[in-house]
Scaffold this motif. Sequence first.
Motif, mmCIF file in Angstrom:
data_model
loop_
_atom_site.group_PDB
_atom_site.id
_atom_site.type_symbol
_atom_site.label_atom_id
_atom_site.label_comp_id
_atom_site.label_asym_id
_atom_site.label_seq_id
_atom_site.Cartn_x
_atom_site.Cartn_y
_atom_site.Cartn_z
ATOM 1 N N GLY A 65 -60.792 -9.065 103.713
ATOM 2 C CA GLY A 65 -61.601 -9.350 103.058
ATOM 3 C C GLY A 65 -61.626 -9.587 101.700
ATOM 4 N N TYR A 66 -62.683 -10.190 100.770
ATOM 5 C CA TYR A 66 -62.197 -11.100 99.712
ATOM 6 C C TYR A 66 -63.243 -10.377 98.572
ATOM 7 C CZ TYR A 66 -61.639 -14.418 96.029
ATOM 8 O OH TYR A 66 -61.761 -15.149 94.970
ATOM 9 N N PHE A 67 -62.882 -10.092 96.851
ATOM 10 C CA PHE A 67 -63.462 -9.205 96.488
ATOM 11 C C PHE A 67 -64.146 -10.940 96.110
ATOM 12 C CE2 PHE A 67 -61.607 -5.821 97.397
ATOM 13 C CZ PHE A 67 -62.287 -4.810 97.520
ATOM 14 N N PHE A 68 -65.146 -10.937 95.741
ATOM 15 C CA PHE A 68 -65.650 -12.548 95.238
ATOM 16 C C PHE A 68 -66.162 -12.113 93.967
ATOM 17 C CE2 PHE A 68 -69.374 -10.582 97.448
ATOM 18 C CZ PHE A 68 -71.024 -11.099 96.749
ATOM 19 N N LYS A 69 -66.476 -10.460 93.700
ATOM 20 C CA LYS A 69 -66.488 -9.745 92.460
ATOM 21 C C LYS A 69 -66.478 -8.632 92.124
ATOM 22 C CE LYS A 69 -71.338 -9.153 92.877
ATOM 23 N NZ LYS A 69 -72.451 -9.521 92.462
ATOM 24 N N ASP A 70 -65.850 -7.985 90.523
ATOM 25 C CA ASP A 70 -65.736 -7.186 90.852
ATOM 26 C C ASP A 70 -66.554 -5.514 91.850
ATOM 27 O OD1 ASP A 70 -64.163 -8.074 89.113
ATOM 28 O OD2 ASP A 70 -64.899 -6.815 87.276
ATOM 29 N N ASN A 71 -65.736 -5.365 92.607
ATOM 30 C CA ASN A 71 -66.648 -4.639 93.511
ATOM 31 C C ASN A 71 -67.313 -4.381 94.613
ATOM 32 O OD1 ASN A 71 -65.320 -2.136 91.830
ATOM 33 N ND2 ASN A 71 -66.593 -1.439 90.752
ATOM 34 N N SER A 72 -67.029 -6.309 94.781
ATOM 35 C CA SER A 72 -68.335 -7.023 95.959
ATOM 36 C C SER A 72 -67.144 -7.722 96.510
ATOM 37 C CB SER A 72 -69.632 -7.317 95.229
ATOM 38 O OG SER A 72 -70.416 -7.105 94.728
ATOM 39 N N LYS A 73 -67.690 -7.530 98.235
ATOM 40 C CA LYS A 73 -66.390 -8.005 99.583
ATOM 41 C C LYS A 73 -67.100 -8.635 100.105
ATOM 42 C CE LYS A 73 -63.973 -5.133 101.148
ATOM 43 N NZ LYS A 73 -64.344 -5.216 102.943
ATOM 44 N N PHE A 74 -66.826 -10.294 100.976
ATOM 45 C CA PHE A 74 -66.846 -10.600 101.459
ATOM 46 C C PHE A 74 -66.110 -10.071 102.925
ATOM 47 C CE2 PHE A 74 -70.426 -12.829 99.852
ATOM 48 C CZ PHE A 74 -71.310 -13.302 99.923
ATOM 49 N N GLY A 75 -65.868 -10.236 104.084
ATOM 50 C CA GLY A 75 -64.955 -9.725 105.269
ATOM 51 C C GLY A 75 -65.260 -10.684 106.206
ATOM 52 N N LEU A 76 -64.304 -10.239 107.735
ATOM 53 C CA LEU A 76 -64.241 -10.728 108.300
ATOM 54 C C LEU A 76 -63.555 -9.467 109.181
ATOM 55 C CD1 LEU A 76 -64.634 -12.464 110.794
ATOM 56 C CD2 LEU A 76 -62.404 -13.356 110.854
ATOM 57 N N ASP A 77 -64.127 -9.048 110.201
ATOM 58 C CA ASP A 77 -63.399 -8.147 111.174
ATOM 59 C C ASP A 77 -63.141 -8.118 112.789
ATOM 60 O OD1 ASP A 77 -62.855 -6.536 109.466
ATOM 61 O OD2 ASP A 77 -64.427 -5.471 109.727
ATOM 62 N N LEU A 78 -62.524 -8.282 113.276
ATOM 63 C CA LEU A 78 -62.165 -8.276 114.945
ATOM 64 C C LEU A 78 -61.724 -7.420 115.194
ATOM 65 C CD1 LEU A 78 -60.038 -11.723 114.283
ATOM 66 C CD2 LEU A 78 -62.263 -11.421 115.403
ATOM 67 N N THR A 79 -62.571 -7.204 116.677
ATOM 68 C CA THR A 79 -62.904 -5.940 117.097
ATOM 69 C C THR A 79 -62.223 -5.981 118.723
ATOM 70 O OG1 THR A 79 -64.705 -5.883 117.766
ATOM 71 C CG2 THR A 79 -64.524 -4.907 115.768
ATOM 72 N N TYR A 80 -60.980 -4.954 118.993
ATOM 73 C CA TYR A 80 -60.421 -4.806 120.576
ATOM 74 C C TYR A 80 -61.257 -3.494 120.792
ATOM 75 C CZ TYR A 80 -57.289 -3.779 124.827
ATOM 76 O OH TYR A 80 -57.728 -3.652 126.318
ATOM 77 N N GLY A 81 -62.171 -3.145 122.207
ATOM 78 C CA GLY A 81 -61.950 -1.622 122.402
ATOM 79 C C GLY A 81 -61.597 -1.723 124.057
ATOM 80 N N LEU A 82 -61.061 -0.081 124.224
ATOM 81 C CA LEU A 82 -60.719 0.099 125.907
ATOM 82 C C LEU A 82 -61.516 1.227 125.579
ATOM 83 C CD1 LEU A 82 -59.477 -0.193 128.539
ATOM 84 C CD2 LEU A 82 -57.717 0.498 127.480
ATOM 85 N N ASN A 83 -62.408 1.185 126.890
ATOM 86 C CA ASN A 83 -63.272 2.435 127.733
ATOM 87 C C ASN A 83 -63.018 3.227 129.328
ATOM 88 O OD1 ASN A 83 -64.107 2.693 124.513
ATOM 89 N ND2 ASN A 83 -65.476 1.523 125.604
ATOM 90 N N LYS A 84 -61.978 4.259 128.705
ATOM 91 C CA LYS A 84 -62.012 3.990 130.467
ATOM 92 C C LYS A 84 -62.654 5.786 130.502
ATOM 93 C CE LYS A 84 -57.734 2.611 130.871
ATOM 94 N NZ LYS A 84 -56.137 2.887 131.011
#
Length: 218
Positions: A65-84
């Motif tokens: 994530g990157y705070f482009f201004k005070d207390n505000s953030k843009f971000g990218l999340d990558l996820t992996y899930g394993l369900n059994k």
Amino acid sequence: MKMKKQLLLAAMAVGMSLSAFSQTKGTNALSFGVNTYTNKSKDNSYQGINYENKTQNNTFTLGYGYFFKDNSKFGLDLTYGLNKYSNTNNSEQQQKSYGGNLNYQHYFPIVKTLFAYAGGRAGYTHSKTENSNTNPSYPQTSTNIGNQYNVGAYGGITWFISKRFALETSLLSADFSYSKTKQTESTNQSYYSNENTNFNLNTQGFINNLGFKIYILF
């Protein structure tokens, strides 16, 4: 689970006595998140036979994530899930999923180092689910391939432990999703596909499963 909640609340109480940290423009944030759920149930109500069901769900998230201004953030999340899932009727299911989302979060100070946040996200998830039943009288296997697109809003609590570390949990989310699934059965190699749209309002975190995200700030 109860002990985890008590420890987190105690840590937050200690953190409130520290000086506040402002998340200023230009701050970078690396994050790692874990959400896990395990359940085992037994039933011996039918002719004294013991039936057991096991469910285990795990989701791991790596983000930037990157705070482009005070207390505000843009971000990218990558996820992996394993369900059994498995039971004593020789039925098993395993699902693996991969995906990611773009997100925006704005932080609202509550007291000292404790902040509430609200944000929005748009994401994509690809999943593969394998089902099998080894019952000799009716053996069967099938594979589901799914693709899901979603947009939504969410919110929660963040504790900025120091200038370099933060701990975050999600409490509420609302998502609209579209998914398409293709299922193939091994018995005759036939397949079918279906499409679904869904709106989901979900409470999580303290209320149901306790999931954490840890930030490293620099």
